[in-house]
Design a protein around this motif. Structure first.
Motif, PDB file in Angstrom:
ATOM      1  N   ARG A 161      -2.019   7.993  -2.141  1.00  0.00           N
ATOM      2  CA  ARG A 161      -1.702   6.611  -1.720  1.00  0.00           C
ATOM      3  C   ARG A 161      -2.457   6.240  -0.447  1.00  0.00           C
ATOM      4  O   ARG A 161      -2.728   7.069   0.410  1.00  0.00           O
ATOM      5  N   ARG A 162      -2.785   4.920  -0.336  1.00  0.00           N
ATOM      6  CA  ARG A 162      -3.465   4.440   0.863  1.00  0.00           C
ATOM      7  C   ARG A 162      -2.581   4.653   2.098  1.00  0.00           C
ATOM      8  O   ARG A 162      -3.073   5.032   3.173  1.00  0.00           O
ATOM      9  N   GLU A 163      -1.249   4.408   1.955  1.00  0.00           N
ATOM     10  CA  GLU A 163      -0.354   4.583   3.103  1.00  0.00           C
ATOM     11  C   GLU A 163      -0.389   6.019   3.616  1.00  0.00           C
ATOM     12  O   GLU A 163      -0.310   6.264   4.820  1.00  0.00           O
ATOM     13  N   PHE A 217      -3.025   8.116   3.312  1.00  0.00           N
ATOM     14  CA  PHE A 217      -4.312   8.294   3.984  1.00  0.00           C
ATOM     15  C   PHE A 217      -4.267   7.713   5.391  1.00  0.00           C
ATOM     16  O   PHE A 217      -4.728   8.342   6.353  1.00  0.00           O
ATOM     17  N   GLU A 218      -3.693   6.528   5.541  1.00  0.00           N
ATOM     18  CA  GLU A 218      -3.634   5.895   6.860  1.00  0.00           C
ATOM     19  C   GLU A 218      -2.743   6.691   7.815  1.00  0.00           C
ATOM     20  O   GLU A 218      -3.027   6.794   9.013  1.00  0.00           O
ATOM     21  N   TYR A 259     -11.347   6.112   2.333  1.00  0.00           N
ATOM     22  CA  TYR A 259     -10.163   6.180   1.474  1.00  0.00           C
ATOM     23  C   TYR A 259     -10.527   6.312   0.013  1.00  0.00           C
ATOM     24  O   TYR A 259      -9.892   7.080  -0.726  1.00  0.00           O
ATOM     25  N   GLU A 260     -11.528   5.601  -0.476  1.00  0.00           N
ATOM     26  CA  GLU A 260     -11.829   5.616  -1.904  1.00  0.00           C
ATOM     27  C   GLU A 260     -12.205   7.010  -2.380  1.00  0.00           C
ATOM     28  O   GLU A 260     -11.742   7.469  -3.435  1.00  0.00           O
ATOM     29  N   TYR A 265     -11.376   9.773  -0.848  1.00  0.00           N
ATOM     30  CA  TYR A 265     -10.132  10.552  -0.673  1.00  0.00           C
ATOM     31  C   TYR A 265      -9.230  10.348  -1.880  1.00  0.00           C
ATOM     32  O   TYR A 265      -8.703  11.309  -2.466  1.00  0.00           O
ATOM     33  N   ARG A 266      -9.015   9.071  -2.297  1.00  0.00           N
ATOM     34  CA  ARG A 266      -8.143   8.754  -3.434  1.00  0.00           C
ATOM     35  C   ARG A 266      -8.690   9.355  -4.722  1.00  0.00           C
ATOM     36  O   ARG A 266      -7.926   9.930  -5.512  1.00  0.00           O
TER      37      ARG A 266
END
Length: 857
Positions: free
Chosen positions: A720-722, A724-725, A745-746, A748-749
């Motif tokens: 999830r982006r949350e 990663f942040e 992020y991309e 990473y995802r």
């Protein structure tokens, strides 16, 4: 050293049979010698010196002397008691009344007053200084070393001495070690009956649990006994004094304080009212009669009312109060303090049974005139501590007490030592004198010769659990349980049994929580009315609590209620409920007493929603359905972080303070909104009450603890982006940031969508392989540096921590399996019995409300 062999009572009787009088410091021995007289005798054969001087078995003149001091002098009761005790002690040990004044620290006005009062007073001490024995009387003295200097003043010029020890040695009998005090009493009772009672003596420490356990066991078995509870332990006297205390407690008096009297006069008040103020409960006219008699009349009047209501006689108490000058005066709390101090300081004689088992305190005597003697406990209370006064030599005192202890251990033809090795998880300390009787060091009874009569409480209780009485409930698993039932079953199943069996009293925290919840419910339905009538609402909330709170605390309680209501309003204003249909909940069934007081109906379809879900085995109430995906629960207790709440819901191992509310309510809401992210918010309305009362600015968000549910796997959570942040929310110099920010992020995802990362503790080999692949993946897209590996590993550890504050789909699946297991166990418990513990370390007793009922021995 070995145990010195003591001469038996029969042996002492034979050694002194030719004497006209045998003197001893031990009253039970003197009585035993009288019983063994084989020839006609005028007067007593055995006596203590003071007993002989006043022709009494055991002189009890301390009380009379105290009464003389408090009625004839200006000394306070405490001054009189202390001065009397010290003066008599010094007189006894030195043989001279005035010797206490040779010690500067004791030459005080109170001591001088006591000395002058005792100089001409009528007492056994005074009589002993004036009495002498006939010159032609043959006198024998047993254990002369135990006689005090005052005792020796009675001795003639010539007398025979008899030593208490034979000169030989013997061994200490084997200890019988039991797992608990109740096991000891059970074993003891198995050896007794009414026919054998006269042959048995029981020695114990009266300050321990053995005393009430043995007394109640003998009474239940209808076995007569001598000794036992003293005057102040009499049920009627104790109840009378508690009621006097209750009268002077004022407005804080609770129903629970009156139960002894209420039970005696047949008045029944529901247990839930135990913590209510008496002046807020109807049907207590009998107490009003007693209170009026005590406050408007005299102590004599109050005793009379009690006797009439309880159907008993308090003649001895009336006599004691009369001799103290308390009976016919106006009675106050100060008088009550004096009376209680007196009863705690002096042994008031009571009419005792003269037949049956003999109960004796282990520190009070050396001789037990019974053929069979049981010694219970044998702990550190069996040794006396020397008084810290200059006229007593502590070394000689301890030696005399050791002599007494050695003699005590050898009474009767049979001696049985029944002890515990541990109590409440702590080692039991054997009496210190045993260290003098064994030639090797030890710390506990199991290090001495012993027989073990049990392999521990834990195993005992798991194999033979408490058996529930028959009821209408079947042994089938219940369809649903509450989250609080789950917590009790996980901590202590037997508490769940007593929770259903015994009504729990409503306490002030419970009543406060209820009225705050009711106010919150009304604010959702009638926000404008509550705002407009805020002061009236708070007054009504306080009125609902007045049955539980003391008058002096009402202003404080009102402030707390006002702050709680303001917090609820601030939260709901900032987070207004959204009207949504919830198919998995039913209409409210609970009343709202506060609404009735205010004339407002609790009619919102979002508050106090009931659910009963056999599919997941749960039922309960939700305070507020704030939106389609958010629930709210109001708390008046202390705040916990989300991570702590998740830890308390751990299933393996179970937490010592189980709390499954979040998991239970999220499981229910998942039925209502499958596949959606959910959350439950715990709003702690009194967490910052002190700061708010001072006017500090506290954000509503600080009062809220949120626990989330995400319908995903751990690997999906990692992607999830949350997430990663969160794992890159550090300074630019941090290894996580230096490794993952360039990756982006991309990328990473994409990695975590292709690699299903297990959480910590699950498939460790596969998890490590994925982590290493992630490190290589990051290096290939960036560059091979040391901080890439460190940053990637640190980021994965952060992901574990983030999940530790949330529930994922697998977490709720596991919880629902746990619920099913607990329901099956509950069904078995109803048929087989409720055990105390399900964990090796046992329950967390701080979380057991029925601790006095859940016997763990």
């Amino acid at each position: 050293m070995p145990l010195r062999e003591a001469t038996s009572i029969d042996g002492l009787g034979e050694l002194t049979q030719d004497a006209d009088l045998t003197l001893t410091a031990d009253p039970p021995l003197a009585l035993a010698l009288d019983r063994r007289v084989k020839r006609p005798q005028l007067g007593r054969v055995g006596a203590t010196p003071r007993g002989y001087a006043v022709n009494e078995f055991t002189p009890m003149d301390r009380r009379k002397l105290f009464e003389q001091l408090v009625t004839e002098t200006e000394l306070t009761w405490k001054q009189a008691h202390r001065a009397l005790d010290r003066t008599l002690s010094c007189w006894d040990q030195t043989g001279t009344l005035d010797s206490i004044r040779t010690h500067d620290e004791f030459d005080t006005p109170a001591i001088r007053t006591a000395v002058e009062t005792l100089r001409d007073g009528d007492s056994s001490y005074h009589a002993l200084t004036e009495r002498s024995l006939p010159a032609d009387q043959d006198v024998a003295v047993i254990n002369e070393a135990a006689l005090s200097s005052l005792d020796r003043r009675l001795l003639p010029d010539e007398y025979d001495t008899v030593e208490p020890f034979t000169g030989d040695t013997t061994s200490v009998p084997e200890f019988h070690v039991f797992p608990s005090a109740t096991a000891i009493v059970d074993a003891l009772l198995a050896q007794l009956d009414a026919h054998s009672a006269e042959s048995v003596g029981i020695v114990l420490d009266e300050s321990t649990v053995f005393s009430p356990l043995v007394e109640s066991a003998l009474e239940t078995a209808e076995i007569p006994y001598q000794g036992g509870p003293g005057f102040v332990d009499d049920d009627s006297v104790r109840t009378f004094l508690r009621l006097c205390d209750a009268v002077f407690a004022g407005s804080d008096l609770r129903v629970a304080d009156l139960r002894p009297l209420l039970a005696r006069v047949g008045v029944t008040i529901e247990r839930r009212a135990d913590q209510r103020r008496v002046d807020r409960v109807d049907g207590l006219d009998v107490f009003d009669d007693f209170r009026t008699a005590l406050t408007d009349g005299t102590l004599r009047d109050a005793i009379g009312v009690y006797e009439r209501l309880a159907g008993t006689e308090l003649g001895p108490l009336r006599e004691e109060c009369a001799s103290l000058g308390l009976l016919d005066e106006a009675f106050t709390s100060a008088h009550l303090d004096r009376l209680q101090y007196y009863l705690a300081s002096f042994d008031v004689p009571v009419d005792r049974e003269s037949e049956g088992v003999l109960l004796t305190d282990g520190a009070s005597t050396a001789y037990i005139d019974r053929p069979v003697v049981f010694y219970l406990g044998l702990g550190d209370g069996w040794a006396k501590t020397p008084p810290d006064v200059p006229w007593i030599d502590s070394v000689e005192y301890i030696q005399r007490d050791l002599d007494r202890f050695e003699i005590l251990l050898q009474n009767g033809h049979e001696q049985h030592f029944l002890v515990q090795d541990t109590r409440a998880g702590a080692e039991v300390t054997p009496c210190v004198y045993f260290r003098e009787l064994f030639e090797r060091p030890f710390d506990r009874f199991t290090e001495l010769p012993h027989t073990d009569h049990g392999d521990g409480v834990t195993r005992d209780r798991i194999e033979t659990p408490f058996v529930a009485p028959s009821s209408d409930e079947t042994a089938n698993s219940p369809a649903t349980v509450s989250q609080s039932t789950l917590s009790r079953l996980a901590n202590c199943p037997r508490e769940e049994f007593f929770h259903r069996l015994v009504d729990s009293p409503t306490t002030i925290p419970m009543a406060r929580g209820t009225v705050v919840h009711e106010a919150a419910e009304l604010y959702v339905a009638h926000p404008d009315a509550i705002r407009a009538r805020f002061e009236d609402v708070v007054d009504a909330m306080l009125a609902q609590l007045q049955a539980y709170t003391a008058t002096a605390r009402e202003p404080v309680e009102r402030t707390q209620l006002a702050l709680a209501l303001e917090t609820v309003m601030a939260y709901l204003d900032a987070n207004p409920p959204v009207e949504t249909t919830h198919e998995a909940y039913s209409d409210r069934t609970q009343s709202n007493e506060l609404g009735d007081r205010l004339g407002l109906a609790a009619e919102s379809p979002l508050t106090e929603r009931w659910f009963d879900a056999p599919e997941i085995g749960l039922h309960g109430f939700v305070d507020l359905l704030q939106s389609a995906t958010t629930m709210v629960d109001y708390k008046t207790g202390s705040q916990s972080r989300a991570s702590r709440l998740r830890k308390q819901a751990s299933l393996s191992p179970l937490d010592e303070s189980p709390n499954f509310q979040a998991a239970a309510y999220l499981s229910q809401q998942r039925r209502d909104r499958p596949g959606e992210p959910l959350e439950i918010r715990f709003v702690h309305v009194l967490e910052y009450a002190d700061q708010l009362a001072r006017g500090d600015d506290i954000s509503v968000d600080e009062l809220v603890t949120t626990v989330e549910y995400l319908p995903c796997t751990f690997g999906e959570f990692a992607a999830r982006r949350e997430t990663f942040e969160a794992v890159t929310d550090y300074a630019d110099s941090n290894d996580r940031v230096k490794a993952l920010e360039p990756l982006g992020y991309e990328a990473y995802r994409a990695f975590f969508e292709d690699h299903d990362l297990p959480r910590a503790g699950v498939a460790p080999d596969r998890r490590e392989a994925i982590i290493e692949t992630f490190i290589d993946y990051t290096k290939e897209l960036f560059k091979d540096t040391k901080y890439v590996e460190q940053g990637c590993r640190a980021a994965v550890e952060d992901i574990d921590g983030l999940v530790g504050e949330r529930y994922l789909a697998s977490d709720l699946d596991a919880f629902e399996e746990f619920v099913a297991t607990q329901r099956e166990r509950l069904g078995r418990y109803r048929e087989e019995g409720f055990p105390v513990r399900v964990r090796d370390e046992g329950p967390n007793w701080d979380r057991v409300d029925t601790r006095d009922l859940v016997i763990d021995e």
